[in-house]
Design a protein around this motif. Structure first.
Motif, PDB file in Angstrom:
ATOM      1  N   GLU A   1       0.731  -1.114  -0.228  1.00  0.00           N
ATOM      2  CA  GLU A   1       0.092   0.162   0.227  1.00  0.00           C
ATOM      3  C   GLU A   1       0.833   1.395   0.101  1.00  0.00           C
ATOM      4  O   GLU A   1       2.011   1.116   0.365  1.00  0.00           O
ATOM      5  CB  GLU A   1      -0.979   0.034   1.093  1.00  0.00           C
ATOM      6  CG  GLU A   1      -1.863  -1.069   1.248  1.00  0.00           C
ATOM      7  CD  GLU A   1      -3.003  -1.121   2.284  1.00  0.00           C
ATOM      8  OE1 GLU A   1      -4.006  -1.830   2.322  1.00  0.00           O
ATOM      9  OE2 GLU A   1      -3.003  -0.261   3.087  1.00  0.00           O
ATOM     10  N   PRO A   2       0.337   2.555  -0.276  1.00  0.00           N
ATOM     11  CA  PRO A   2       1.155   3.615  -0.394  1.00  0.00           C
ATOM     12  C   PRO A   2       1.707   3.931   0.983  1.00  0.00           C
ATOM     13  O   PRO A   2       2.884   4.525   0.863  1.00  0.00           O
ATOM     14  CB  PRO A   2      -0.132   4.824  -0.827  1.00  0.00           C
ATOM     15  CG  PRO A   2      -1.197   3.994  -1.288  1.00  0.00           C
ATOM     16  CD  PRO A   2      -1.218   2.793  -0.966  1.00  0.00           C
TER      17      PRO A   2
ATOM     18  N   SER B   1       6.941  -2.523   3.747  1.00  0.00           N
ATOM     19  CA  SER B   1       7.431  -3.518   4.592  1.00  0.00           C
ATOM     20  C   SER B   1       6.790  -4.013   5.780  1.00  0.00           C
ATOM     21  O   SER B   1       6.942  -5.015   6.376  1.00  0.00           O
ATOM     22  CB  SER B   1       8.901  -3.032   5.053  1.00  0.00           C
ATOM     23  OG  SER B   1       9.917  -2.731   4.182  1.00  0.00           O
ATOM     24  N   ASP B   2       5.715  -3.312   6.020  1.00  0.00           N
ATOM     25  CA  ASP B   2       4.697  -3.597   7.208  1.00  0.00           C
ATOM     26  C   ASP B   2       3.377  -3.764   6.524  1.00  0.00           C
ATOM     27  O   ASP B   2       2.485  -3.051   7.246  1.00  0.00           O
ATOM     28  CB  ASP B   2       4.660  -2.599   8.345  1.00  0.00           C
ATOM     29  CG  ASP B   2       3.844  -2.717   9.503  1.00  0.00           C
ATOM     30  OD1 ASP B   2       3.452  -4.145   9.673  1.00  0.00           O
ATOM     31  OD2 ASP B   2       3.601  -1.826  10.367  1.00  0.00           O
ATOM     32  N   PRO B   3       3.150  -4.898   6.039  1.00  0.00           N
ATOM     33  CA  PRO B   3       1.754  -5.046   5.307  1.00  0.00           C
ATOM     34  C   PRO B   3       0.911  -5.634   6.378  1.00  0.00           C
ATOM     35  O   PRO B   3      -0.417  -5.320   5.981  1.00  0.00           O
ATOM     36  CB  PRO B   3       1.994  -6.606   4.500  1.00  0.00           C
ATOM     37  CG  PRO B   3       3.417  -7.125   4.906  1.00  0.00           C
ATOM     38  CD  PRO B   3       4.209  -6.021   5.439  1.00  0.00           C
ATOM     39  N   GLY B   4       1.344  -6.009   7.515  1.00  0.00           N
ATOM     40  CA  GLY B   4       0.215  -6.313   8.661  1.00  0.00           C
ATOM     41  C   GLY B   4      -0.614  -4.951   9.004  1.00  0.00           C
ATOM     42  O   GLY B   4      -1.748  -5.080   9.629  1.00  0.00           O
ATOM     43  N   SER B   5      -0.128  -3.961   8.728  1.00  0.00           N
ATOM     44  CA  SER B   5      -0.923  -2.569   8.864  1.00  0.00           C
ATOM     45  C   SER B   5      -1.540  -2.116   7.989  1.00  0.00           C
ATOM     46  O   SER B   5      -2.086  -0.812   8.064  1.00  0.00           O
ATOM     47  CB  SER B   5       0.238  -1.605   9.498  1.00  0.00           C
ATOM     48  OG  SER B   5       0.904  -1.995  10.609  1.00  0.00           O
TER      49      SER B   5
ATOM     50  N   VAL C   1      -6.092  -9.331  -4.378  1.00  0.00           N
ATOM     51  CA  VAL C   1      -6.266  -8.263  -3.490  1.00  0.00           C
ATOM     52  C   VAL C   1      -6.268  -8.730  -1.896  1.00  0.00           C
ATOM     53  O   VAL C   1      -7.320  -9.543  -1.605  1.00  0.00           O
ATOM     54  CB  VAL C   1      -7.162  -7.303  -3.568  1.00  0.00           C
ATOM     55  CG1 VAL C   1      -7.188  -6.004  -2.807  1.00  0.00           C
ATOM     56  CG2 VAL C   1      -7.132  -6.872  -4.993  1.00  0.00           C
ATOM     57  N   TRP C   2      -5.324  -8.237  -1.165  1.00  0.00           N
ATOM     58  CA  TRP C   2      -5.297  -8.487   0.469  1.00  0.00           C
ATOM     59  C   TRP C   2      -5.861  -7.317   1.122  1.00  0.00           C
ATOM     60  O   TRP C   2      -5.512  -6.039   0.852  1.00  0.00           O
ATOM     61  CB  TRP C   2      -3.906  -8.929   0.756  1.00  0.00           C
ATOM     62  CG  TRP C   2      -3.320 -10.222  -0.101  1.00  0.00           C
ATOM     63  CD1 TRP C   2      -2.726  -9.901  -1.202  1.00  0.00           C
ATOM     64  CD2 TRP C   2      -3.681 -11.382   0.216  1.00  0.00           C
ATOM     65  NE1 TRP C   2      -2.599 -11.213  -1.689  1.00  0.00           N
ATOM     66  CE2 TRP C   2      -3.180 -12.239  -0.956  1.00  0.00           C
ATOM     67  CE3 TRP C   2      -4.259 -12.253   1.119  1.00  0.00           C
ATOM     68  CZ2 TRP C   2      -3.084 -13.621  -0.862  1.00  0.00           C
ATOM     69  CZ3 TRP C   2      -4.285 -13.561   0.927  1.00  0.00           C
ATOM     70  CH2 TRP C   2      -3.758 -14.127   0.077  1.00  0.00           C
ATOM     71  N   ALA C   3      -6.808  -7.727   1.971  1.00  0.00           N
ATOM     72  CA  ALA C   3      -7.706  -6.703   2.887  1.00  0.00           C
ATOM     73  C   ALA C   3      -8.057  -7.341   4.156  1.00  0.00           C
ATOM     74  O   ALA C   3      -7.948  -8.570   4.346  1.00  0.00           O
ATOM     75  CB  ALA C   3      -8.668  -6.437   2.292  1.00  0.00           C
TER      76      ALA C   3
ATOM     77  N   GLY D   1      -9.891 -10.951  10.318  1.00  0.00           N
ATOM     78  CA  GLY D   1      -8.438 -10.874   9.866  1.00  0.00           C
ATOM     79  C   GLY D   1      -8.163 -10.504   8.393  1.00  0.00           C
ATOM     80  O   GLY D   1      -8.889 -10.068   7.765  1.00  0.00           O
ATOM     81  N   ILE D   2      -6.862 -11.061   7.974  1.00  0.00           N
ATOM     82  CA  ILE D   2      -6.560 -10.573   6.661  1.00  0.00           C
ATOM     83  C   ILE D   2      -6.908 -11.657   5.860  1.00  0.00           C
ATOM     84  O   ILE D   2      -6.685 -12.750   6.001  1.00  0.00           O
ATOM     85  CB  ILE D   2      -5.066 -10.190   6.544  1.00  0.00           C
ATOM     86  CG1 ILE D   2      -4.721  -8.959   7.108  1.00  0.00           C
ATOM     87  CG2 ILE D   2      -4.533 -10.365   5.040  1.00  0.00           C
ATOM     88  CD1 ILE D   2      -3.140  -8.839   7.365  1.00  0.00           C
TER      89      ILE D   2
END
Length: 384
Positions: A132-133, A137-141, A173-175, A180-181
């Motif tokens: 995301e924009p 490095s922190d996709p969990g956020s 797409v992951w959301a 959860g994700i």
């Protein structure tokens, strides 16, 4: 110039993959890729059909039109593709190791039958929306969110730096959701789903890179990837793609090295070829060392993967070591070519620029360093 003769360790099938991919890229890519890089374009649909005929999309997957070859064969294919351009390998990697692998591993049988045969043939193109924009490095956020509305899902958010984004027929797409994700399949043309290409790149110019936006995108219940639970799902796909980079970076470095050797033997200064000067020979020897060590690393990790023994930490080791080695080779090769090294008449500066992106994407150099640090110490340095 392969002093260690690493390709002698390949099976007949692996050599066949090497030779067929090399023949394709020397005939259909090498003569044109500098122009594509300069114009910032890539003939995606034409290349997709040719790559599909060669069986390179999802070639390490089983069934649904996929070749079902071993991991080393896939790595060798990535090496030969990236010898032409990192953008070409990235195209194949995102299609096969990210989009197709996600559907193959986490999708329903109906989803697999709908998408995978066409993607394997190069008739359909996929992309993978995780970054995301504000969260790389922190996709969990991640902030992209999907909420239930009756039997449907409603998706809102944005993804950035997405290879194949504007040309994809389907986006994985992951959301975030209440559970959860989760992963979702978003077909092109879905209302509220828009794509914008990122312009003014100075790296990976022969590649389509896009921003994806989701504005109240309504998806049916069967758009959900039923087997994808939590952040481990997309990270597992990334590990597949990183494996391709472990091999692919060697191809980019090899092209720079071979170019430097030929140039040094033909370029004369002070009455003799510059290949005859000790400093030039030292540079070439160090390139040979770097690529030989990278090749050993890649082949060992590939054999571990085929044996079902590879770990994500080992793939991080390979990505970190081999991309850095290839980038160092590219930069040293550029010095041998002098001013000619910064023109597109030679492939060196193009590969050097591309490798700056490869160093960053699918896990930055810093992130892979921390992965190894945690493996060594048992202590995670990501969060306080």
């Amino acid at each position: 110039m392969d002093v260690l003769r690493l390709d002698d360790q390949l099976s007949d099938e692996e050599r066949m993959v090497r030779d067929s991919v090399r023949a394709f890229r020397t005939g259909s890519v090498d003569p044109y890729v500098a122009d594509w890089f300069e114009s910032g374009t890539l003939p995606v649909r034409d290349l997709a059909r040719e790559l599909g005929k060669l069986g390179l999309f999802g070639m390490h997957l089983e069934g649904y039109g996929c070749a079902g070859l071993n991991a080393v064969s896939y790595g060798i294919a990535c090496r030969e593709l990236e010898a032409a351009d990192s953008g070409l390998r990235s195209f194949v990697s995102v299609q096969g190791s990210l989009a197709m692998a996600a559907i193959h591993k986490y999708g329903s049988e109906e989803q697999k039958q709908r998408w995978l045969p066409g993607m394997a043939a190069g008739e359909l193109i996929g992309c993978f929306g995780l970054t995301e924009p504000d969260h790389g490095s922190d996709p969990g956020s991640m902030r992209t969110y999907a909420r239930r509305d009756g039997q449907d899902w409603v998706l809102n958010g944005a993804k950035m730096w997405i290879t194949n984004g504007s040309v994809a027929d389907v986006a994985v797409v992951w959301a975030r959701t209440e559970e959860g994700i989760n992963g979702f399949l978003v077909p092109a043309g879905t209302r509220g789903f828009s794509r914008t290409d990122i312009q003014k790149k100075l790296s990976l110019r022969a590649s389509v890179t896009s921003e994806l936006a989701f504005d109240d995108v309504r998806l049916p219940a069967d758009a959900l990837l039923p087997g994808a639970k939590g952040l481990k799902a997309p990270l597992g796909c990334l590990s597949e793609a990183r494996f391709g980079i472990v091999f692919g970076a060697i191809g980019a470095g090899r092209t720079c090295y071979e170019t430097a050797v030929e140039y040094a033997k033909s370029r004369e200064q002070f009455g003799k070829p510059i290949a005859g000067f000790q400093i030039t020979q030292e540079k070439l020897a160090r390139m040979e060392l770097a690529l030989g060590q990278a090749g050993l690393t890649a082949l060992h990790i590939g054999r571990l993967k085929d044996a079902g023994k590879v770990t994500s930490q080992q793939i991080s080791f390979g990505k970190l070591a081999n991309v850095r080695a290839a980038l160092d080779v590219a930069r040293s090769a550029r010095t041998i070519l002098g001013a000619n090294g910064v023109t597109l008449e030679y492939p060196v500066i193009r590969h050097a620029n591309n490798l700056e992106s490869v160093l960053t994407y699918e896990g930055t150099e810093e992130i892979h360093t921390l992965v190894l640090g945690e493996a060594i110490t048992g202590i995670s340095a990501y969060r306080g």
